[in-house]
Scaffold this motif. Structure first.
Motif, PDB file in Angstrom:
ATOM      1  N   PHE A  81       0.683  -1.111  -0.020  1.00 58.05           N
ATOM      2  CA  PHE A  81       0.051  -0.083   0.208  1.00 58.05           C
ATOM      3  C   PHE A  81       0.841   1.333  -0.006  1.00 58.05           C
ATOM      4  O   PHE A  81       0.469   2.305  -0.733  1.00 58.05           O
ATOM      5  N   VAL A  82       1.976   1.319   0.831  1.00 56.98           N
ATOM      6  CA  VAL A  82       2.530   2.673   1.169  1.00 56.98           C
ATOM      7  C   VAL A  82       3.189   3.108  -0.123  1.00 56.98           C
ATOM      8  O   VAL A  82       3.016   4.399  -0.530  1.00 56.98           O
ATOM      9  N   PRO A  83       3.926   2.529  -0.958  1.00 57.54           N
ATOM     10  CA  PRO A  83       4.919   3.133  -1.854  1.00 57.54           C
ATOM     11  C   PRO A  83       4.110   3.443  -3.033  1.00 57.54           C
ATOM     12  O   PRO A  83       4.127   4.737  -3.516  1.00 57.54           O
ATOM     13  N   PRO A  84       2.965   2.883  -3.566  1.00 64.77           N
ATOM     14  CA  PRO A  84       1.980   3.390  -4.814  1.00 64.77           C
ATOM     15  C   PRO A  84       1.238   4.568  -4.087  1.00 64.77           C
ATOM     16  O   PRO A  84       1.025   5.533  -4.924  1.00 64.77           O
ATOM     17  N   TYR A  85       0.804   4.548  -2.998  1.00 66.50           N
ATOM     18  CA  TYR A  85       0.081   5.420  -2.240  1.00 66.50           C
ATOM     19  C   TYR A  85       0.958   6.788  -2.124  1.00 66.50           C
ATOM     20  O   TYR A  85       0.395   8.082  -2.488  1.00 66.50           O
ATOM     21  N   LEU A  86       2.103   6.610  -1.557  1.00 69.16           N
ATOM     22  CA  LEU A  86       2.977   7.944  -1.664  1.00 69.16           C
ATOM     23  C   LEU A  86       3.416   8.610  -3.059  1.00 69.16           C
ATOM     24  O   LEU A  86       3.555   9.699  -3.233  1.00 69.16           O
ATOM     25  N   ILE A  87       3.710   7.791  -4.098  1.00 72.73           N
ATOM     26  CA  ILE A  87       4.061   7.896  -5.428  1.00 72.73           C
ATOM     27  C   ILE A  87       3.024   8.763  -6.206  1.00 72.73           C
ATOM     28  O   ILE A  87       2.919   9.897  -6.269  1.00 72.73           O
ATOM     29  N   VAL A  88       1.560   8.081  -6.011  1.00 73.72           N
ATOM     30  CA  VAL A  88       0.456   8.607  -6.671  1.00 73.72           C
ATOM     31  C   VAL A  88       0.322  10.122  -5.897  1.00 73.72           C
ATOM     32  O   VAL A  88      -0.081  11.180  -6.384  1.00 73.72           O
ATOM     33  N   GLY A  89       0.219  10.057  -4.710  1.00 71.15           N
ATOM     34  CA  GLY A  89      -0.162  11.049  -3.743  1.00 71.15           C
ATOM     35  C   GLY A  89       0.796  12.356  -3.956  1.00 71.15           C
ATOM     36  O   GLY A  89       0.468  13.523  -4.104  1.00 71.15           O
ATOM     37  N   THR A  90       2.011  11.967  -4.051  1.00 65.11           N
ATOM     38  CA  THR A  90       2.985  13.088  -4.385  1.00 65.11           C
ATOM     39  C   THR A  90       2.882  13.440  -5.779  1.00 65.11           C
ATOM     40  O   THR A  90       3.121  14.844  -6.032  1.00 65.11           O
ATOM     41  N   PHE A 123      -8.905  11.694  -3.415  1.00 66.13           N
ATOM     42  CA  PHE A 123      -9.462  10.431  -3.773  1.00 66.13           C
ATOM     43  C   PHE A 123      -8.716   9.203  -3.069  1.00 66.13           C
ATOM     44  O   PHE A 123      -9.443   8.237  -2.891  1.00 66.13           O
ATOM     45  N   LEU A 124      -7.408   9.633  -2.552  1.00 59.88           N
ATOM     46  CA  LEU A 124      -6.637   8.348  -2.196  1.00 59.88           C
ATOM     47  C   LEU A 124      -7.250   8.122  -0.626  1.00 59.88           C
ATOM     48  O   LEU A 124      -6.514   6.957  -0.148  1.00 59.88           O
ATOM     49  N   TRP A 125      -7.964   8.714  -0.038  1.00 61.29           N
ATOM     50  CA  TRP A 125      -8.621   8.277   1.393  1.00 61.29           C
ATOM     51  C   TRP A 125      -8.913   7.019   1.743  1.00 61.29           C
ATOM     52  O   TRP A 125      -8.497   6.384   2.496  1.00 61.29           O
ATOM     53  N   TYR A 126      -9.526   6.222   0.506  1.00 60.58           N
ATOM     54  CA  TYR A 126      -9.905   4.958   0.877  1.00 60.58           C
ATOM     55  C   TYR A 126      -8.685   4.151   0.964  1.00 60.58           C
ATOM     56  O   TYR A 126      -8.800   3.092   1.754  1.00 60.58           O
ATOM     57  N   ILE A 127      -7.692   4.212   0.089  1.00 65.63           N
ATOM     58  CA  ILE A 127      -6.543   3.310   0.250  1.00 65.63           C
ATOM     59  C   ILE A 127      -6.005   3.840   1.626  1.00 65.63           C
ATOM     60  O   ILE A 127      -5.521   2.531   2.124  1.00 65.63           O
ATOM     61  N   TYR A 128      -5.832   4.547   2.346  1.00 66.66           N
ATOM     62  CA  TYR A 128      -5.443   4.863   3.669  1.00 66.66           C
ATOM     63  C   TYR A 128      -6.214   4.305   4.522  1.00 66.66           C
ATOM     64  O   TYR A 128      -5.751   3.580   5.583  1.00 66.66           O
ATOM     65  N   VAL A 256     -12.373  -5.607 -14.113  1.00 62.90           N
ATOM     66  CA  VAL A 256     -12.389  -4.615 -13.282  1.00 62.90           C
ATOM     67  C   VAL A 256     -12.053  -4.898 -11.792  1.00 62.90           C
ATOM     68  O   VAL A 256     -11.107  -4.177 -11.028  1.00 62.90           O
ATOM     69  N   SER A 257     -12.717  -5.747 -11.212  1.00 64.24           N
ATOM     70  CA  SER A 257     -12.362  -6.515  -9.909  1.00 64.24           C
ATOM     71  C   SER A 257     -11.001  -6.622  -9.710  1.00 64.24           C
ATOM     72  O   SER A 257     -10.116  -6.458  -8.579  1.00 64.24           O
ATOM     73  N   VAL A 258     -10.573  -7.585 -10.463  1.00 68.19           N
ATOM     74  CA  VAL A 258      -9.185  -8.216 -10.489  1.00 68.19           C
ATOM     75  C   VAL A 258      -8.299  -7.039 -10.406  1.00 68.19           C
ATOM     76  O   VAL A 258      -7.009  -7.109  -9.701  1.00 68.19           O
ATOM     77  N   ASN A 259      -8.356  -6.116 -11.265  1.00 71.86           N
ATOM     78  CA  ASN A 259      -7.429  -4.815 -11.281  1.00 71.86           C
ATOM     79  C   ASN A 259      -7.969  -3.981 -10.567  1.00 71.86           C
ATOM     80  O   ASN A 259      -7.534  -2.646 -10.849  1.00 71.86           O
ATOM     81  N   CYS A 260      -8.677  -3.983  -9.648  1.00 68.21           N
ATOM     82  CA  CYS A 260      -9.358  -2.832  -8.918  1.00 68.21           C
ATOM     83  C   CYS A 260      -8.441  -1.782  -8.077  1.00 68.21           C
ATOM     84  O   CYS A 260      -8.376  -0.802  -8.045  1.00 68.21           O
ATOM     85  N   PHE A 261      -7.403  -2.392  -7.527  1.00 72.36           N
ATOM     86  CA  PHE A 261      -6.394  -1.475  -6.938  1.00 72.36           C
ATOM     87  C   PHE A 261      -5.643  -0.527  -7.677  1.00 72.36           C
ATOM     88  O   PHE A 261      -5.485   0.680  -7.490  1.00 72.36           O
ATOM     89  N   GLY A 262      -5.246  -1.074  -8.918  1.00 72.67           N
ATOM     90  CA  GLY A 262      -4.748  -0.103  -9.655  1.00 72.67           C
ATOM     91  C   GLY A 262      -5.624   0.851 -10.234  1.00 72.67           C
ATOM     92  O   GLY A 262      -5.273   1.836 -10.638  1.00 72.67           O
TER      93      GLY A 262
END
Length: 308
Positions: A81-90, A123-128, A256-262
């Motif tokens: 979770f953390v690396p993609p979250y920080l990369i996209v958020g940054t 929009f990233l609040w849900y990942i958080y 869509v479900s299988v690739n939901c995170f991306g």
């Protein structure tokens, strides 16, 4: 040994993800009918999404015992979770920066860490929040049932009057935690609940449709919207049961479900890009034309951001 995928849950998650993307097209140029649809979607789609998340977290849970296993479990979730979250958020933070106010940049990035809903990547609040759910899941699953019952009652009461504190997603945690717990409970009793006649979910779907009509006709009504949060879950069990019978639709929603995170992480880049193009068109789009725009934008946003 991993458990088999449940097509009905995949279809439900695919539907929920499509609703998320549709709901993220709230721009000043959108017509009134979209805003009505937007408010309708937001009465139920996040409880549905979090219910599914609770189900999947519990369904895929392999057991964590002792501090060593828990630490290993957390490390795996941090890497996911953390690396993609920080990369996209940054990236979102830098895109919104005016290159002059360093203080604003630092504040926005700090919000990404402590109050994601206040950040540029709101929009990233849900990942958080999902990461928080993953972290506490082993603690919940390993306690006695009566303790979990007490936690459920508290979570249910808090969902009615959630704590309006944005830091660490406390507001959304207290608002939606009960749906995560229900999803986990359903996963634990899935084999028994699977025997329930599907007609009950279709009856829930009819009730949800009636509630939706009342919502469209009557405007904001807090008790109705709270009821729709709960009725939406069994109703979309019925929707998933109907849609999975259509091969093309089932295949698309499972994808869509299988690739939901991306999709969740990256779709806003394409939604925003499409909105910038539409906002700069030299001609006025008729109201019905936005239906085409919305469908194309949603399809492109999902297709372009999905990975295997």
């Amino acid at each position: 040994m991993s458990k088999k995928r449940i097509i009905g849950i995949d279809v439900m998650q695919g539907i929920a993800m499509v609703l998320v993307v549709l709901g993220h097209h709230r721009f000043p140029f959108m017509p009134e009918w979209y805003m009505r649809m937007f408010y309708w979607i937001y009465t139920f789609h996040m409880p549905l999404f979090i219910f599914i998340s609770g189900f999947l977290v519990r369904y895929s849970y392999k057991g964590v015992h002792g501090w060593s296993e828990y630490k290993s479990y957390i490390c795996k979730r941090v890497r996911k979770f953390v690396p993609p979250y920080l990369i996209v958020g940054t990236i979102c933070t830098l895109m919104a920066w005016n290159f002059k106010d360093m203080g604003a940049l630092l504040t926005s990035w700090a919000n990404l860490i402590i109050a994601p809903k206040q950040s540029e990547a709101t929009f990233l609040w849900y990942i958080y929040l999902l990461f928080i759910f993953y972290c506490i899941a082993p603690l919940l699953f390993n306690v006695k049932r009566w303790v979990r019952g007490v936690v459920f009652v508290i979570a249910l009461l808090r969902s009615m009057h959630y704590i309006a504190v944005p830091y660490l997603c406390i507001d959304w945690f207290t608002r939606y935690f009960v749906f995560f717990l229900v999803g986990a409970w359903v996963a634990e009793h899935y084999e028994q609940l699977e025997q329930i006649d599907v007609r009950w979910s279709l009856l829930a779907l009819v009730a949800f449709i009636v509630m939706s009509i009342c919502h469209f006709c009557g405007g904001y009504n807090a008790p109705l919207e709270y009821a729709m949060q709960w009725m939406g879950i069994p109703a979309f069990v019925g929707v998933a049961w109907l849609l999975k019978k259509v091969f093309v639709v089932r295949k698309a929603l499972v994808y869509v479900s299988v690739n939901c995170f991306g999709v969740y992480l990256l779709h806003m880049f394409f939604v925003q890009a499409g909105a910038m193009v539409v906002a700069r068109l030299p001609w006025t789009i008729p109201s019905w034309g936005y239906v085409i725009y919305l469908l194309i934008s949603t399809a492109v946003s999902i297709g372009a951001t999905a990975w295997n």
